[in-house]
Structure formats: C-alpha cells, structure tokens
Design a protein around this motif. Structure first.
Motif, PDB file in Angstrom:
ATOM      1  N   VAL C  44     115.738 -59.929 -64.845  1.00  0.00           N
ATOM      2  CA  VAL C  44     114.918 -58.946 -64.992  1.00  0.00           C
ATOM      3  C   VAL C  44     115.567 -58.445 -64.147  1.00  0.00           C
ATOM      4  CG1 VAL C  44     112.249 -58.354 -64.800  1.00  0.00           C
ATOM      5  CG2 VAL C  44     113.032 -60.449 -65.376  1.00  0.00           C
ATOM      6  N   VAL C  45     115.576 -58.098 -62.677  1.00  0.00           N
ATOM      7  CA  VAL C  45     116.734 -57.654 -61.703  1.00  0.00           C
ATOM      8  C   VAL C  45     117.639 -57.156 -61.807  1.00  0.00           C
ATOM      9  CG1 VAL C  45     117.832 -57.025 -59.605  1.00  0.00           C
ATOM     10  CG2 VAL C  45     115.446 -58.632 -60.121  1.00  0.00           C
ATOM     11  N   ARG C  72     116.111 -70.600 -59.363  1.00  0.00           N
ATOM     12  CA  ARG C  72     114.724 -70.420 -58.395  1.00  0.00           C
ATOM     13  C   ARG C  72     114.692 -68.437 -57.156  1.00  0.00           C
ATOM     14  NH1 ARG C  72     112.799 -75.578 -57.803  1.00  0.00           N
ATOM     15  NH2 ARG C  72     114.005 -77.028 -58.405  1.00  0.00           N
ATOM     16  N   PHE C  73     114.661 -67.640 -57.565  1.00  0.00           N
ATOM     17  CA  PHE C  73     114.203 -66.616 -57.320  1.00  0.00           C
ATOM     18  C   PHE C  73     113.606 -65.821 -57.420  1.00  0.00           C
ATOM     19  CE2 PHE C  73     114.992 -61.912 -58.439  1.00  0.00           C
ATOM     20  CZ  PHE C  73     115.577 -61.182 -56.963  1.00  0.00           C
ATOM     21  N   HIS C  74     112.344 -64.942 -56.491  1.00  0.00           N
ATOM     22  CA  HIS C  74     111.336 -64.008 -56.847  1.00  0.00           C
ATOM     23  C   HIS C  74     111.396 -63.378 -56.687  1.00  0.00           C
ATOM     24  CE1 HIS C  74     110.083 -68.386 -58.606  1.00  0.00           C
ATOM     25  NE2 HIS C  74     110.032 -68.954 -56.990  1.00  0.00           N
ATOM     26  N   PRO C  75     110.855 -62.185 -57.464  1.00  0.00           N
ATOM     27  CA  PRO C  75     111.238 -60.622 -56.830  1.00  0.00           C
ATOM     28  C   PRO C  75     110.270 -60.077 -55.474  1.00  0.00           C
ATOM     29  CG  PRO C  75     110.078 -60.213 -58.975  1.00  0.00           C
ATOM     30  CD  PRO C  75     110.208 -62.056 -58.501  1.00  0.00           C
ATOM     31  N   ALA C  84     113.457 -52.671 -59.242  1.00  0.00           N
ATOM     32  CA  ALA C  84     114.327 -53.163 -60.247  1.00  0.00           C
ATOM     33  C   ALA C  84     113.982 -53.809 -61.145  1.00  0.00           C
ATOM     34  CB  ALA C  84     115.021 -54.092 -59.765  1.00  0.00           C
ATOM     35  N   VAL C  85     112.721 -54.666 -61.072  1.00  0.00           N
ATOM     36  CA  VAL C  85     112.182 -55.458 -61.878  1.00  0.00           C
ATOM     37  C   VAL C  85     111.337 -54.235 -62.983  1.00  0.00           C
ATOM     38  CG1 VAL C  85     109.825 -56.923 -62.794  1.00  0.00           C
ATOM     39  CG2 VAL C  85     111.890 -57.710 -60.956  1.00  0.00           C
ATOM     40  N   MET C  86     110.750 -53.276 -61.838  1.00  0.00           N
ATOM     41  CA  MET C  86     110.005 -52.376 -62.638  1.00  0.00           C
ATOM     42  C   MET C  86     110.651 -51.464 -63.748  1.00  0.00           C
ATOM     43  SD  MET C  86     106.465 -53.616 -61.863  1.00  0.00           S
ATOM     44  CE  MET C  86     105.775 -51.557 -63.005  1.00  0.00           C
TER      45      MET C  86
END
Lengths: 341, 341, 341, 341
Positions: C44-45, C72-75, C84-86
């Motif tokens: 997503v990023v 294993r990554f979380h914004p 960046a997700v948004m």
C-alpha cells in the motif's frame, strides 16, 4: 526350531512390519518358536527375552518404531559382551537369529555369524546407505516426511520472498536430500557425495533472484560439507551433552547465504521427526517381504546373508559383501536434482 | 529443435512432474522449444497446441492430473486420424515427440513411430501393468490411497465385527490389490492373476472367525474373477450409460460372503479417488527422472524407446518389446500377501 | 465499488481461501472491483497493486501461503508511511479495505480506520491469540502439523526409552502447545499461561519413569518460561543475525531434564513447517466464511470491525474491542492437558 | 465408585480418545473403577464386561474405531432387553453410566436414566446432527476424509473435462456435504436441508461449462432429495440384503446430469471410509475434553445430561432437550457453499 529376533540401532518406521512377518510366517508356515530380544544386542547380552506370538503383533503394521525396543549398542570381543551374547543364545537354545538393523548391527551380526551362529540380517536405515540393496527399511518414510516439510516451507518462502534452508538426515550419503529435493522441487540440493562450493551457491542464488525468482529452497544433508578452501566464517558448536547445538550445517549455510546475498534466510532442521510415525505403504511392504524372505532363508539353513531388494525382487546377498560399505547416491541421480533446479 | 509433448489415456498423479522435467530440461539444457498438445492424441489430430515454457510449470510438481489435459482417444489408420496426426506434426514442424501414457498411448506411439516420427515414450498407469519397467507413473500414489482406505475400514471392521470387502483398481493385473493388501494387513487378496475359489474364500473366513478373529478384510482387484464352476448367484448389471452400476466384483463377493457365512459384510468400491490428488514423492521423482531421461534420449536422436525403471536406474527399452504386453504380479509376491493373512 | 485487499504479518495456510472468497463473492454477488496490494501494508505504501479477478484465484483453495505476498511491516504516523498509505488509497480510488492479518495488522488497520478509511479485518495467526474470535486462520493447520510431529516422535521415544521435548510456536499464548499436546497424548505441556517449575517437571518425570513408563513426551510453547527462582543453568544464545541459535526454551529444557534425571533426552524444534503447506479443511472453511462475511460487511457499509467465529456462527466484532489484546488458553483446557498426562 | 462405560451405534474416529479420558481421569483423579461393556447396549444386556485400567488405553489415542466394540442395538421395554440392562447394572454394582453414542444411544440413555440410573452421555456422530452441541465426535475426521476425496477427483475432473459427483454421508443433515464442499471448492452442494431442482442443477452446469469452465464437481449428501415434481427417470434399487445397490442419489444424479447435459460424468460414493481411520487432532481433543467433562459430571452426581461443545467451552445440556432432535445446517452456511461455487 527356536529363532531369535532383534532390532538394533536407531528406530525407524517399518520395523514392526518386519517383526510381524517374521512371527506370522515363522509360526504359521514353519511352526517355529520366535524369541524376541528387547533393546537390540543389549537384550541378548542381558538375556532380556520376550517370546513372540500372534497376540504381540496385532495391529502393529501401521505403527512406527519397534515393539521390541532398540539400542545403539553392539557387542565386542574386547569387553566380554560377545561372550555374553553366545551364552544367552545357548541358554535360550536359539538355533538361528534374525537381526534387523543398520550398518552397526550388520557388522555385529557378521561377527556373531563368524562365531558359529546362524544369522540372517534385514537392512534398515533411513539414510538408505546400506550396500547391496535398492532400499532399506525406513528410508522411504523419511523421504516422505522430508518432502512434506519442503512442501510446507515452499509456501512460506514464496509468500515472504525468502531463502529457506532445510537440513535433512544423511551423514555419509545424500539419499534423503536428493530424493526429497527432487520431490519437493528444491532449487539446490547439497549432499555428502559432492563437497559444495559456497561461492557457487551464493552466485547461483543471486543469479536466480535477479533473473526470475524471489525465493529459493536449499536442501542440505546433515553430512554435506563445504569444499576445502571455501570460507564459511561460522563454525559448529558442540553442546554440553555432545549434541550439535549450534553450527549444524543448515545453520551455517543459512548464515552464510544471508550474509552474502542479503536475502532474508531461514533454516529448518528436521531432526527426529524423520524417523518416526506410521510407515508408508512402501516401508510396510518392504518390511513384510524382508521378514518373509529372512524366515524362509533361516528355515532353509542359510546363514551369513542379508535380504535385499533388487528391482522387483527380494534376493539374498552375503553379509561379507555388504558390511562396512556405504552406498552412495549415483551421480546421474544427483544430476537430475541439479537439472530440475 | 521443436519437441512435441502429450499425455494420453486416463489421468494420474505424477504426470505434471514428467511434463515439468521435459520442459525444464529441454529448455534449460538443450534450448529446445516444447510444443504441448491438449487432451492427448486428440489435440494432435485437432492441432490444439500449447507452446510450453517455464511459466506454465510453476508449482505443478505437487499437483495431480495433467495440465495438458488428456483423453481416451487413439489415432487409427482406418478413420484418417493417423493422417491428421502426421499433418499436424508437419504443420507444427515437430521434430520429435514425447508421449506419456499407458498401453493404448504406447501402442499408438509405436504406430506413429513406424510412420517415421521420432518418438520417446514415458509409461504411466495406476495399474502398473506396463511391461519392461518396475514402476509406471501413478501406481505408487494409487497404492497409498488404497492402503489408507484399508487402514480406515480396518477400524470399522474391528469395532463392528464385520467382513469388509474393498474393491481396488486393476483390470488385468493385481498390483494395487496385492501391494495395498500387504500394506494394509488384509486377510485375503484376490487378484486377476489367480481366479479365486469362492468356496475356499468362505471356508477361510469361517475358519478364521471360529479360531481367533471377529473381523476380516478382503481386498479384491476389479478384474479378479471367480474360478470357473464356482457358483456366485449374483451377477453384474451394466447401467444405461455403460457403467457397472451393480454387480461389480466387490458387490458380488460381499453378497456371497454374507449369504454363506452369516457375517455382517460391507463393501467399499474405491473408484476414481485412486487416480487423483497430489502425487507421492515417489511418483514425483519417477516422473521427474523419466522426463529428464526422455529428453536426453530425444536429444541424442533415439526413437521408438520407452523410459523404464530397473532397480535404481532409469534405462531405455524398445517400444516394440513392451507394447501390448501385460506385466503380471509375480507369484512370490502373491504368496507374501497370502502368507501374512 | 473499489475494494482494496491485503494480507499482512507472517504467512499461514488458509489465507488464499479468504482471498478467493473475497474476490468471488465481491465480483459475483456485488460486482465490486477488487484491488490487491502486494506484500501487505508495504504494497500500500509503495502503490504495488494487483487487480484481482477470477483468473487469479483458480485452484488456490488447497494452496498454503498467500498469493498476494506478505511482509512484517506496519505503517506509522511517525515515519510518513501512514501518509503514503492514504495517498495510495486515494490514487487508486479505494473505497474500502479488507485487511487479513494478525495483531500487528489489526492494530495498523484500526489506525487507518481512525484516519477515515472504511476497513473490515479478518483475523489470522497460527498462535490463535487474537481476542474476540474462537479461531483465527492458520491455527488449526498448525495444530495438525504439531500433532503429527508428536505422533512421530512418540514411536521413537518409546523404542529408545527416551524423553522427547517438542517445541512448538506460541509466544504469548499456548494454544498450539495445549491442543497438540492433548491430541498427541503428551505427558507434559508447558505454556506461557503458567510459568513452569523445573523442579516439578523433573520430579514428575522421575516419578513416571519409576512407576510405570520408560519414555515421556514434553510439549513446550516457545514462549513458556521457567518460574522465577527455578534454576536452569543453560541460557539463551542469540546468533549473529538475531535468531535464537541456541538456548531456545526447548533446548534448555532438554538439557536440564537430561542433566537432572539421567534419562536420554532429545529435542525437536518444529519451527517454520508449522506455518506452511496445504490448509486443513477447517482453515479453508474458516477462510472462506470470513472472506464472505467481510465482503458482506464492507458492502453494507460497515467499518472498524473484524470477522469472528463464535460457536457455529460468524459474527462481527469492533476492532477497538480486540486490538492489542491477547487471548489466553483458559485454565480448564490447560487442566485437561495435565489431567490426561 | 463403579462407573460403567459403553460406546453405541456406528463406530467413528475419536471414540478411543473419549474412552481413554474417562479411564485416565476416573482412575487418576477420582479413584473410580471403570467397567467397560462390550459392543454397546448389547454388552449390557449380555453382561459382557471388560474392567478397564491404564493398560487397556495405551496408545489408543491415534487409533480409530472403539476398543470396546459397538453395535447398532438399543434396549426396549417391549422385548425385555431394558430389564436385562437393569439386571446387569445391578449385578455389576454400577453406580453410574457413561454412554458414548449418537441419536439412538442417547435416546436409549434417556430411557435408562428415567428408570433411575445415573447417566451422562457423550455425543458422537459423523453426521454432526445431534442437537445442543457445536460438534459431535467423528464429524471432523469425516469432513477431512471427504475433502481429501474431493481434492483427488478435482484433478481428474479437470484433466478429463468431466462432471464428478461425490456422494458423502448425511441422511438427515448436510453437514459433511456443506463443509467438505466448501473446503474442496465444489461447484454445487446438495443437502437434505433444501430439496434440489434437477432442472436448475442441469441449467447451472450447462451455463458454467458454456461460460468459462470445462469441469465441475457436485457434492451430494446421501439424504439429499430432488424437489417434488422434478423428474429423474432412474430410481433406487435395493439389494437382496437391504442395501442400496443401485440408484443411490449419487448414481441417479450422475445419470441424470450426463443424459441431459451430454457432459462426461462420473460418480464416487465414499461410503465406509468416512467413518474409519486415525482421528484428526480435533476429534482427539473433542473426545478427550468430553471424556474428562463426563467423568467430572458423574463424580459431581449429575445425571441425564450430555457433554456439549459451545464455542470454546464444554458445557452440560439436559438429555431431554436434545434427544430426538436433528440439528440442521443453518441457511447462511449453505449460502456460503453456494456463493463460492
């Protein structure tokens, strides 16, 4: 006729099938009495016997391990244990002995045979490195277990873009590694038959990931070794109780790969699960056929021989021809593993 | 070099392993182009081609069936389909053909070879009755499935004091019946190799249940037949669409046993599950080795040969030597099944 | 409606069943467009999208891992990745998002939901410690694999008169240990829920072997810990690349048991095989039901909820109620494990 | 306290886990004597007892069937068998009885309870249609076996462009059909809960094959029925010994589909394999928990209750509330099966 029976060395699936066949065929066809010894040669030394009949072998066909128990002990002339063996066999009036075991057990069997005891041996070893036979009891189940594990780590490797190193059994020969590697579709298979070049391993993986893939599976036999001169900076550590607690070849390889390629790398050391559980149909059939053939051989007065699978047939080979030899994976089978990477 | 590839006859597990090996080895080692034909010989007649590359064979190793599709169709000179085959091969500029199939496919292959096409065949049949090879692709998985089913009905037979009849595949040869019967610990195994005497079957079961047991498992190959003169009052009924819908040998046998012994008897006809699902490691390895060997043979200019497992090695045998022959279960293996009952 | 879809955290079997259900149900029932993101929140990023249709989900039901990939990554708000997700969600015109993941993914999901994005979550974790649901995707398959391993070492333990220690996954909760321990008939199960007393462990094993047994199986969760004050002289060693390479709790326990009891002791650390391979029917059904329920919820305009199994039914629970909580094994289930030892 | 124990009705995997738990917990925790009855209620009528101790339950956890044996017999007031039950219980000084069984056994149990005997019941049925509990012993293993069979025919269906009909157990409820259908990815699931319209079935398959597929899998419960008025010209034939030998719903459906669509169609009737073999971990855990809970209930003086799984917990429900009721598959679960076709 009183026939002794023992299982020696490490346990494996299919031993009970052989025990069952020996007892059923010996009792049913020949009317022999079967005298089991507990815990391999140790039970012969100690006179620890278990007379075996139909009631002992009910429902054991699909059960792993050995109902007689086993131990990694072999009688020697030096310490008097060989004499103890002879004394027990005499006391129990054993006229012939069927020994189910691997290299160590077969070696002991040939010594006891030299001392005048009628012996027929049945080969078992999950490593499949007993000479003279296409298959030994336990190997086929071990390949199945290892393949299933490779199938499992495959999905994880692919989902996480990882290199997965799977260490399987095989000290002197790479039968499990090569077979499970082909069956599981591994990208690299490292076996004791060919010392590997760590630089080549790294180069291969880098090339593969650059070209078209984002994951790889490497299967390595516990006895595989880096070629002399190939530098691996991480060495084996032996634990307080004599086990390799760090630095098994799988660990070392994973470390080296991750350091040099930068790829996320994980290792799985299968260990004891490879020698347990319900035998595959192939191991049940092999054990059954070997048990019947050994009992036929004993009853015909043969001695100093081992049952062997040769193509579709079970034959007898002289113990002297096979004892102390290691059967290696032929190079053309190694090539298939490398070709399909 | 443009190499054609097809799978013919009934599908089975392990075909994809062979297809994968042909494509990987052909492309990677020799730089050939592999042209797949859909649905066996039918695809050759129709010119239904699928050029095969690495992208088609990803992750197919553990998948049953055949990604090329298959059909029970064989080209004949009489109806012009053999000419259509030749026309397609020419149109597609196929220089050699690898055919994976059973007896019918091998027979067609030898005819096409006679017409001047370079052909190497790979044997597959869950019945294992192709001559000249220890194993054909698919058989090993079928034995595993049948054994698992016997294991399952075993617990029910014992819990309910029943006779369970399990019908497995094997029209002309009893390989599945004998192997799964030994592996599953069946009390009786009936195979096409030896017509059975229903009176003996009944007598054996009565004796066993009187003596020491309260259940029995009987494994019967679909092609097993009662000895002439043995009366079985219940006959085969063929359904509207040509299938045996009643009176399969399993049904007939169960009926006869229950009538004559009074024992509660049930039948399980395994059917199509025997030819499906993920191949065992052995079938994956066999398919992989056969695929590599066939590609090597083609590339060396060989023709009219079939890959064959002989002991631990893969060899080539002339198609002419094996086509049209049925490989039967040797009597000594049948004896093991009977001995361990 | 354009619906985003991602799988985050460690992979496990059953994720593809959920993906398939989301796509089939979303397309077939609602006519939505499903936009997959590769490698979890990372995709997503990075704006790494894969529009999903029927062609992507063919034959994935029995396949482990996740076809979307995972990481294993979380914004986080702090490093700009949440922005960046948004940005990606806006650029792709995503109207709602379905997130399949464990605790970390659910936590990220609740933060993204707070930022105004419609989100429905599906719980997965082989540890089964997500609160609010009886089961999470992946747990059931892990229990099966662990139980199979325990079955396997059982036959070896018995044949060799050994203590076998099996270390299974479970950092904060002992679900796998307790369930596989009961299913495998382990003599001792050690879980994070109850710090264990090494003196009691040793005493129990000594008593058992003196009284009536010559082998024992101990199942230990990776997160189990000795009670404070219990002396274990062998400590954890962390490897160069951050992995526990020696001194995992299984190793430490085996060492301690062998030292103090004198019983031959071996350890098996299952590791990554627990999270791979074909999902059990239960995980396929759970993934399918969760996928359908999540798509129904999204289509009804729900947000900030997680699908949950409650008895026989799938329900929705607010993310706020479950995020950050650990579901522990209830004491009565721990008691069953201890009672049956 | 002397506690009686029996297993009644059809056998299934997981019964031995419950027996083991009853014996271990009863002896170890409470010091009770456990008196087993052979072959269900028949053994109570006949006074056929087997005092149970630790030695009887060694290694039974992974074994299917029931070591006590079972029979489809239920005591009635009319024929004096209920009196015989009471007489045996008195003669053996049984203070309480644990009955493991399905609907028939539970019904008999409630009658015996009314006659003044303390009874706790444990539900088992592979059909999963006992009311009041999420799961009954045996169901979970049956779903696994059926799913594995569907996986197997899937590859054949796809390779041969066929419709495969798989008939699974389930007379009054479609639990196995719906669960294995979802897990196996079947295109159609037909259950007793909703009479099917054969015209719709045919239309659906024609549409599917025209649109995008060349094969289909139809799972049908043995108790599924065509809607009234739907014409199926092929009817059930009952064999000489009361079995459906032709015209099982699977056969009828396959015939009808082939006739009307022209698609090559095959049928597999799974039969007895669904109730045999090693129990899944879930069935072992369920049996173990139910056994412990039943023994606790008996020891606390409870009677006329059944153990039941409700979500994550085992509870007790009054027999009166559940006897004679059929638990049907909820419509929303049927919808999931249909949605994912």
């Amino acid at each position: 006729m009183r026939v002794g029976l023992l299982t020696g060395g490490g346990d494996c699936p299919g031993l009970n099938a052989a025990i069952r066949a020996v007892v059923k065929h010996g009792e049913g066809r020949y009317g022999h009495s079967i005298i089991g010894f507990r815990n391999g040669w140790k039970g012969v030394v100690d006179g620890d016997v278990l007379p075996m009949g139909r009631q002992h072998i009910r429902n054991v066909l699909p059960v792993g391990g050995t109902l007689l128990g086993t131990a990694r002990f072999h009688p020697k002339a030096e310490d008097g244990s060989l004499d103890a063996v002879m004394a027990t066999l005499e006391a129990e009036r054993i006229e012939a002995l069927i020994c189910i075991g691997g290299d160590g057990t077969l070696h002991a069997a040939s010594k006891v045979a030299e001392a005048g005891v009628k012996i027929v041996a049945i080969p078992k070893t999950i490593d499949n490195d007993v000479a003279g036979t296409d298959l030994s009891i336990g190997f086929h189940t071990a390949v199945n277990i290892a393949t299933e594990a490779i199938d499992r780590v495959h999905t994880t490797a692919e989902s996480h873009n990882r290199v997965m190193v799977v260490e399987v059994m095989g000290r002197h020969a790479g039968w499990i590694a090569v077979n499970s590697g082909i069956a599981g579709g591994a990208e690299l298979v490292l076996a004791p038959e060919e010392p590997f070049d760590i630089d080549q391993v790294v180069k291969f993986l880098k090339h593969r990931h650059r070209a078209h893939a984002n994951f790889s599976i490497v299967v390595v036999a516990e006895g595989a070794e880096p070629r002399e001169g190939g530098s691996m900076d991480y060495t084996t550590q032996v634990g307080k109780y004599g086990e390799i607690i760090a630095g098994a070849i799988g660990d070392r390889l994973a470390h080296e790969i991750e350091q040099r390629t930068g790829f996320d790398t994980r290792v799985t050391i299968l260990g004891h699960v490879q020698r347990g559980g319900s035998p595959t149909p192939t191991d049940r059939i092999l054990g059954s056929r070997f048990g019947v053939a050994a009992m036929d051989a004993i009853s015909e007065g043969q001695s100093g021989v081992m049952t062997a699978l040769r193509g579709e047939r079970v034959e007898l080979v002289p113990l002297a021809e096979v004892a102390g030899k290691v059967k290696h994976v032929p190079l053309d089978l190694l090539r298939v593993a490398q070709t399909l990477a």
